[in-house]
Structure formats: structure tokens, C-alpha cells
Design a protein around this motif. Structure first.
Motif, PDB file in Angstrom:
ATOM      1  N   ILE A  93       0.852  -1.189   0.000  1.00 47.96           N
ATOM      2  CA  ILE A  93       0.000   0.000   0.000  1.00 47.96           C
ATOM      3  C   ILE A  93       0.888   1.239   0.000  1.00 47.96           C
ATOM      4  O   ILE A  93       1.704   1.438   0.904  1.00 47.96           O
ATOM      5  N   SER A  94       0.726   2.092  -0.996  1.00 50.52           N
ATOM      6  CA  SER A  94       1.560   3.277  -1.131  1.00 50.52           C
ATOM      7  C   SER A  94       1.282   4.268  -0.011  1.00 50.52           C
ATOM      8  O   SER A  94       0.134   4.476   0.393  1.00 50.52           O
ATOM      9  N   GLN A  95       2.345   4.867   0.493  1.00 50.36           N
ATOM     10  CA  GLN A  95       2.204   5.911   1.503  1.00 50.36           C
ATOM     11  C   GLN A  95       1.697   7.201   0.878  1.00 50.36           C
ATOM     12  O   GLN A  95       1.195   8.080   1.562  1.00 50.36           O
ATOM     13  N   TYR A  96       1.828   7.308  -0.456  1.00 52.55           N
ATOM     14  CA  TYR A  96       1.410   8.496  -1.188  1.00 52.55           C
ATOM     15  C   TYR A  96       0.230   8.119  -2.072  1.00 52.55           C
ATOM     16  O   TYR A  96       0.414   7.606  -3.177  1.00 52.55           O
ATOM     17  N   PRO A  97      -1.004   8.356  -1.615  1.00 55.05           N
ATOM     18  CA  PRO A  97      -2.168   7.876  -2.380  1.00 55.05           C
ATOM     19  C   PRO A  97      -2.297   8.493  -3.760  1.00 55.05           C
ATOM     20  O   PRO A  97      -2.943   7.930  -4.633  1.00 55.05           O
ATOM     21  N   ASN A  98      -1.692   9.638  -3.980  1.00 62.51           N
ATOM     22  CA  ASN A  98      -1.775  10.274  -5.297  1.00 62.51           C
ATOM     23  C   ASN A  98      -0.586   9.923  -6.187  1.00 62.51           C
ATOM     24  O   ASN A  98      -0.336  10.584  -7.200  1.00 62.51           O
ATOM     25  N   ASP A  99       0.170   8.907  -5.777  1.00 63.19           N
ATOM     26  CA  ASP A  99       1.311   8.420  -6.560  1.00 63.19           C
ATOM     27  C   ASP A  99       2.358   9.494  -6.810  1.00 63.19           C
ATOM     28  O   ASP A  99       2.974   9.569  -7.881  1.00 63.19           O
ATOM     29  N   LEU A 100       2.549  10.366  -5.828  1.00 61.63           N
ATOM     30  CA  LEU A 100       3.593  11.367  -5.948  1.00 61.63           C
ATOM     31  C   LEU A 100       4.951  10.683  -5.901  1.00 61.63           C
ATOM     32  O   LEU A 100       5.167   9.744  -5.135  1.00 61.63           O
ATOM     33  N   LYS A 101       5.866  11.121  -6.699  1.00 65.78           N
ATOM     34  CA  LYS A 101       7.196  10.534  -6.742  1.00 65.78           C
ATOM     35  C   LYS A 101       8.062  11.136  -5.639  1.00 65.78           C
ATOM     36  O   LYS A 101       8.244  12.358  -5.595  1.00 65.78           O
ATOM     37  N   PRO A 102       8.592  10.300  -4.750  1.00 67.95           N
ATOM     38  CA  PRO A 102       9.431  10.854  -3.682  1.00 67.95           C
ATOM     39  C   PRO A 102      10.735  11.420  -4.225  1.00 67.95           C
ATOM     40  O   PRO A 102      11.245  10.956  -5.251  1.00 67.95           O
TER      41      PRO A 102
END
Length: 338
Positions: free
Chosen positions: A146-155
Motif C-alpha cells: 500500500i503506497s504511503q502516497y495515495p496520489n502516486d507522488l514521486k518521492p
């Protein structure tokens, strides 16, 4: 001959509980699940079998992270099967891994056994929920992808120092021996690593975080009685981490702390030699204050501050007005600065 004398080693061995989990590459969730089970009364001295053989798993008293079954009555705690959607509840919506499943069902017992609190003590549930929020949930999310960034932001950078990554690094590399004896030994290290981190966080929340919460509750009541009956000013007699607790208690109907009442907190600094006044932020992560210190005081120091404020012993007021310092605190003055 006594019953104890008649017991054979094989009979005694059958009394030992057995925890089952899968062999091969291991992950943080089952490593922690096994450690947590060994902090319970039933599985404290349990043996461990790492296998994917259903016939062997059927001989185990409890099975975690393998077997495609979640059934508390059968003591089976896997999360990989199609249709599995179990979450922790209490406002948490992250799909559980084997760590979260074991913690959901056995976590309160682990807290009781570790802290020696009474099972009826309300602090047990407080700690149980806090440890899930601050420690277990991330392990559940990482294991379930499960991604920590729900909007699929690139770290902007990568971090591989989280607990799940460190457990993963204990697996043998592709060009190292991966026989069962080697991998099982590494799994034991991983389970110990996860357990030590869990116990460290539980120790902090039980012995530092909870006492600060209790002091905040007492300080609010005492301040309303002795300093400011409106609740706008809270006086602490000692330094403590207050911000997180204040917002959490304001959100709890049973806490008797009205949301938004507190505007300033006054407390001794960490050295104990000077005092600080801090404006309560608008929200836990906000840089804006509910009511910043007066604009005409901001950025002033020492005598200039004392002259402008009319309060002797001034040290500084931050340029943004969120915090200030003084040599003494005037407890007789209970009005909020204009």
C-alpha cells in the motif's frame, strides 16, 4: 511413582506449543508476529516450524503468514488469500498483514505482560491503539504494497532504513548460502530485531508518552482552577511534550478538554532555568497559531522586550510570534495578551 516422574521427554515435548510460518525468504510482518506470540502466556515457550508443507502446518498450534486461512478459532492468521480485507478497526483502514492480525488478537495481552498493567486498566487500550498507529500499521501497509502516497507522488529520495527494509536485508543475498539452517538462523535475528524495536516503542509510550498525557490532563484542571478559568492559558510546572496530547484530548468527548479553548501554554524550558510561552498551533502540523503573541513584541529581546510588554525578565519573542521566553513567569496575570 508420581505423575511427574512418569512423564517421558516425548510426552513433555507434546505439551509445547508450536508456531508455524512459511520457510524461504522472510519479511518483517511474520518476524514480528512470531516475536509477539512469544510475549503471550500460551506461546511464550513455543517452538517454531518454518515450512509450506500443509501436513506439517496442520500439526502446529498456530500458523501465521501462510496457509491462506484467517480463522481466530482455528488459530490461523494468514492474509494472502483472495477476498481477505480485514483491517484493525478503531478508525484504521489499512489492510492487515500477519503482524497486524496477531497484534489485533494478542496485542492487549502483549501490552499487559510487558508493562505489568492490570488488564482492566484503561491505559492498556490506549497503548494498544497507539502502538498500532505508530508502529504496526506501517508494517501492514508495506507488506501489502500500500503506497504511503495515495496520489502516486514521486518521492525526492529513497529511504531503506525502515524496519521492513532492515528485515529484508537479513535474508541471504542471491549469491550467498540459502539452505534452511542458514535462513532459519537469519529469521531468528529478524524476529529479535522487530521485537526489540516494538518493545522500545512500547516502553516509550508506557513510561514517557502516557505520563505526559496524565500531566497534561492534571495541568489543564489546575490551570483552570488557579490561573485562567476560561482554559485559554495552561501552565505546566515542568517541561513535557504536550502538543500531540492536547489535540488528541480535545478530540475525545470524555476528556473534558474543550476543542479550541487553549491559546497559550506556559512551561519551564528543558534547563529549568527559564520559562517559555508558546502559542497553540491551529492544527498539529500547522505553522499558524490560534493566537500568536502580540505583533509589537515580535522579534524583540531582553530589555526591549521587557519595555514593550511591561513584563520584567523578557528574553525573546520569535519573529512569527509563536514562542517566547522569560526569566520569570508572572502567575498573577491571567489575561490573554492583546
Amino acid at each position: 511413582m508420581s505423575t511427574a516422574a512418569q512423564e517421558t521427554p516425548s510426552k513433555r515435548q507434546k505439551l509445547q506449543q508450536i508456531i508455524g510460518t512459511h520457510n524461504g525468504t522472510f519479511h518483517c510482518d511474520e518476524a514480528l508476529a512470531v516475536f509477539l506470540l512469544r510475549r503471550t502466556n500460551k506461546y511464550r515457550d513455543a517452538d517454531l516450524k518454518r515450512t509450506r508443507d500443509p501436513a506439517i502446518l496442520d500439526t502446529c498450534d498456530i500458523v501465521v503468514d501462510v496457509g491462506a486461512v484467517y480463522d481466530e478459532n482455528k488459530q490461523r492468521f494468514d492474509h494472502h488469500q483472495r477476498g481477505f480485507t480485514e483491517v484493525f478497526g478503531h478508525g484504521f483502514e489499512t489492510k492487515l498483514s500477519s503482524a497486524g492480525l496477531v497484534y489485533k488478537h494478542f496485542g492487549k495481552e502483549v501490552v499487559v505482560n510487558t508493562t505489568q498493567l492490570s488488564p482492566e486498566d484503561l491505559k492498556v487500550e490506549t497503548l494498544w491503539l497507539k502502538l498500532y498507529e505508530e508502529f504496526i500499521e506501517a508494517i501492514d501497509a508495506i507488506d501489502n504494497g500500500i503506497s504511503q502516497y495515495p496520489n502516486d507522488l514521486k518521492p525526492k529520495y529513497r529511504s531503506r532504513t525502515d524496519l521492513s527494509s532492515r528485515v529484508g536485508a537479513l535474508n541471504p543475498a542471491w549469491n550467498q548460502p540459502a539452505d534452511s539452517q542458514t535462513v532459519d538462523a537469519q529469521f531468528a535475528k529478524a524476529s529479535q530485531l522487530t521485537g526489540e524495536e516494538f518493545l522500545g516503542r512500547l516502553n516509550y509510550y508506557a513510561n514517557a508518552w502516557l505520563p505526559a498525557r496524565d500531566l497534561l490532563i492534571a495541568s489543564v484542571a489546575q490551570s483552570k482552577q488557579n490561573i485562567d478559568p476560561t482554559g485559554k492559558i495552561i501552565l505546566f510546572e515542568q517541561f513535557l511534550p504536550w502538543k500531540e496530547h492536547l489535540f488528541e484530548l480535545e478530540a475525545e468527548e470524555a476528556s473534558n478538554i474543550t476543542p479550541g479553548d487553549a491559546i497559550y501554554v506556559v512551561y519551564p524550558d528543558e534547563t529549568g532555568g527559564n520559562w517559555r510561552i508558546q502559542a497553540v498551533p491551529a492544527s498539529p502540523e500547522s505553522f499558524e497559531s490560534r493566537k500568536a503573541l502580540p505583533e509589537k513584541w515580535r522579534g524583540l529581546r531582553d530589555d526591549d522586550l521587557s519595555t514593550a510588554s511591561g513584563i520584567p525578565g523578557g528574553i525573546f519573542i520569535h519573529a512569527s510570534g509563536f514562542i517566547g521566553g522569560a526569566i520569570v513567569v508572572v502567575c498573577g496575570r491571567t489575561s490573554v495578551p492583546k
